[in-house]
Motif scaffolding. Sequence first.
Motif, mmCIF file in Angstrom:
data_model
loop_
_atom_site.group_PDB
_atom_site.id
_atom_site.type_symbol
_atom_site.label_atom_id
_atom_site.label_comp_id
_atom_site.label_asym_id
_atom_site.label_seq_id
_atom_site.Cartn_x
_atom_site.Cartn_y
_atom_site.Cartn_z
ATOM 1 N N ALA A 1 -10.152 81.311 64.636
ATOM 2 C CA ALA A 1 -10.387 82.541 64.492
ATOM 3 C C ALA A 1 -11.405 83.023 63.472
ATOM 4 C CB ALA A 1 -8.931 83.680 64.063
ATOM 5 N N LEU A 2 -11.137 82.238 62.067
ATOM 6 C CA LEU A 2 -12.181 82.557 61.106
ATOM 7 C C LEU A 2 -13.413 81.988 61.414
ATOM 8 C CD1 LEU A 2 -12.281 83.536 58.180
ATOM 9 C CD2 LEU A 2 -11.553 81.215 57.454
ATOM 10 N N THR B 1 -16.574 84.383 60.918
ATOM 11 C CA THR B 1 -17.498 84.545 59.673
ATOM 12 C C THR B 1 -18.155 83.233 59.680
ATOM 13 O OG1 THR B 1 -15.994 82.933 58.614
ATOM 14 C CG2 THR B 1 -15.456 85.435 58.567
ATOM 15 N N GLU B 2 -19.275 83.024 58.936
ATOM 16 C CA GLU B 2 -20.069 81.818 58.688
ATOM 17 C C GLU B 2 -19.503 80.961 57.647
ATOM 18 O OE1 GLU B 2 -23.991 83.274 58.496
ATOM 19 O OE2 GLU B 2 -24.128 84.007 60.514
ATOM 20 N N SER C 1 -10.579 85.483 53.178
ATOM 21 C CA SER C 1 -11.731 84.992 53.833
ATOM 22 C C SER C 1 -12.055 85.779 55.202
ATOM 23 C CB SER C 1 -11.724 83.477 54.512
ATOM 24 O OG SER C 1 -11.248 82.770 53.198
ATOM 25 N N LEU C 2 -11.223 86.453 55.656
ATOM 26 C CA LEU C 2 -11.292 87.176 56.968
ATOM 27 C C LEU C 2 -11.841 88.658 56.783
ATOM 28 C CD1 LEU C 2 -11.290 86.603 59.889
ATOM 29 C CD2 LEU C 2 -9.098 87.451 60.322
ATOM 30 N N PHE C 3 -10.988 89.094 55.739
ATOM 31 C CA PHE C 3 -11.268 90.871 55.472
ATOM 32 C C PHE C 3 -11.658 91.140 53.910
ATOM 33 C CE2 PHE C 3 -7.463 90.547 58.689
ATOM 34 C CZ PHE C 3 -8.246 91.145 59.845
ATOM 35 N N GLY C 4 -11.905 90.186 53.210
ATOM 36 C CA GLY C 4 -12.478 90.492 51.899
ATOM 37 C C GLY C 4 -11.311 90.310 50.760
ATOM 38 N N ASP D 1 -5.900 88.933 65.198
ATOM 39 C CA ASP D 1 -6.610 89.036 63.797
ATOM 40 C C ASP D 1 -8.053 88.755 64.563
ATOM 41 O OD1 ASP D 1 -4.376 88.845 62.693
ATOM 42 O OD2 ASP D 1 -4.517 86.575 62.233
ATOM 43 N N TRP D 2 -8.389 88.011 65.249
ATOM 44 C CA TRP D 2 -9.702 88.007 65.960
ATOM 45 C C TRP D 2 -10.189 89.009 66.526
ATOM 46 C CZ3 TRP D 2 -10.020 86.716 71.239
ATOM 47 C CH2 TRP D 2 -11.499 86.629 71.584
#
Length: 304
Positions: A120-121, A125-126, A160-163, A229-230
């Motif tokens: 998902a991450l 994200t990169e 990592s996903l949301f800050g 989440d994704w």
Amino acid sequence: MKNILYVEKRNFVATSKNGIKVVSVIDKVEKYFAYEDIGIIVFDNKRSYFSENLIRKCAEYNIALLFCDVNHSPLIIFESIYGQEKRLSLLQKQLELLNKVKSRLWKKIVVTKIENQAQALERCTESKEQVELIRSVVTNVTEGDKRNAEAYAARVYFISLFGKNFKRGRYDDIINSSLNYGYAILRMLIRREIVIHGLEPSWGINHISTSNPFNLSDDLIEVYRPFVDWWVVTQVLPLANQNLGLTQEDKQALLKVLFEKCVIDGKIYALADAIGLTVDSYVHCLKLNSSGGLKLPIFIQGGS
């Protein structure tokens, strides 16, 4: 995955000769839907009505009836234990499940959850470094996850996903509201499958709270959470109005995650259909007192 019939206006939902009939209370316009095409009916208007025969037909065609509260959040889902002759024998199997088998089942669930979090991450994200960090946690998962690798992975993952300022469940922001709604939908469908299969939902694998009647649901949902989440990151948040909070339109968009594809044993399933397969495989594990047959969903490699 069959269609979702979303009843958001004042309607009377009944049955006809060949299917479901939805009649507008306001202008009397009628719409018809075949039983075979509907998987879930969501009632999201407190002034809607339905017939007694609708309940019978939904039970016959395995159609879920989901009712929302005044805030448009899932409140209750219709379940039936009618015709479950083997319910007692399955309860005995649940009670007889060996602790070592439970530990192995939980390890499988945690490993798959963390792998899905990494996927998902990677899609959202990169940050390759964070993705690899989460993947590396899998090697620390023991039987029963005694080192609590799941909790460590979750901390890294959500930041990592949301800050770095995001705190899961601490306040009623748009992100937490979206996650909670998506999880609630999945939890209800898992609970329904558990009951349909004749299992006792309070008797879990790792969750053992005496005040939680849905421990087993909270075990099996873990591998499905990263899909929500994704979906929240890619499909809900870009269109959501932060000032309005989670709107009815946002919640309808969240329901569509049930149509998203996943993989189990090399075959592609809609997420809602995968839930039934997971629960069915758990029944198989109980019958053999073994963790070997548990089937859990993963993301499609390289995108959906």
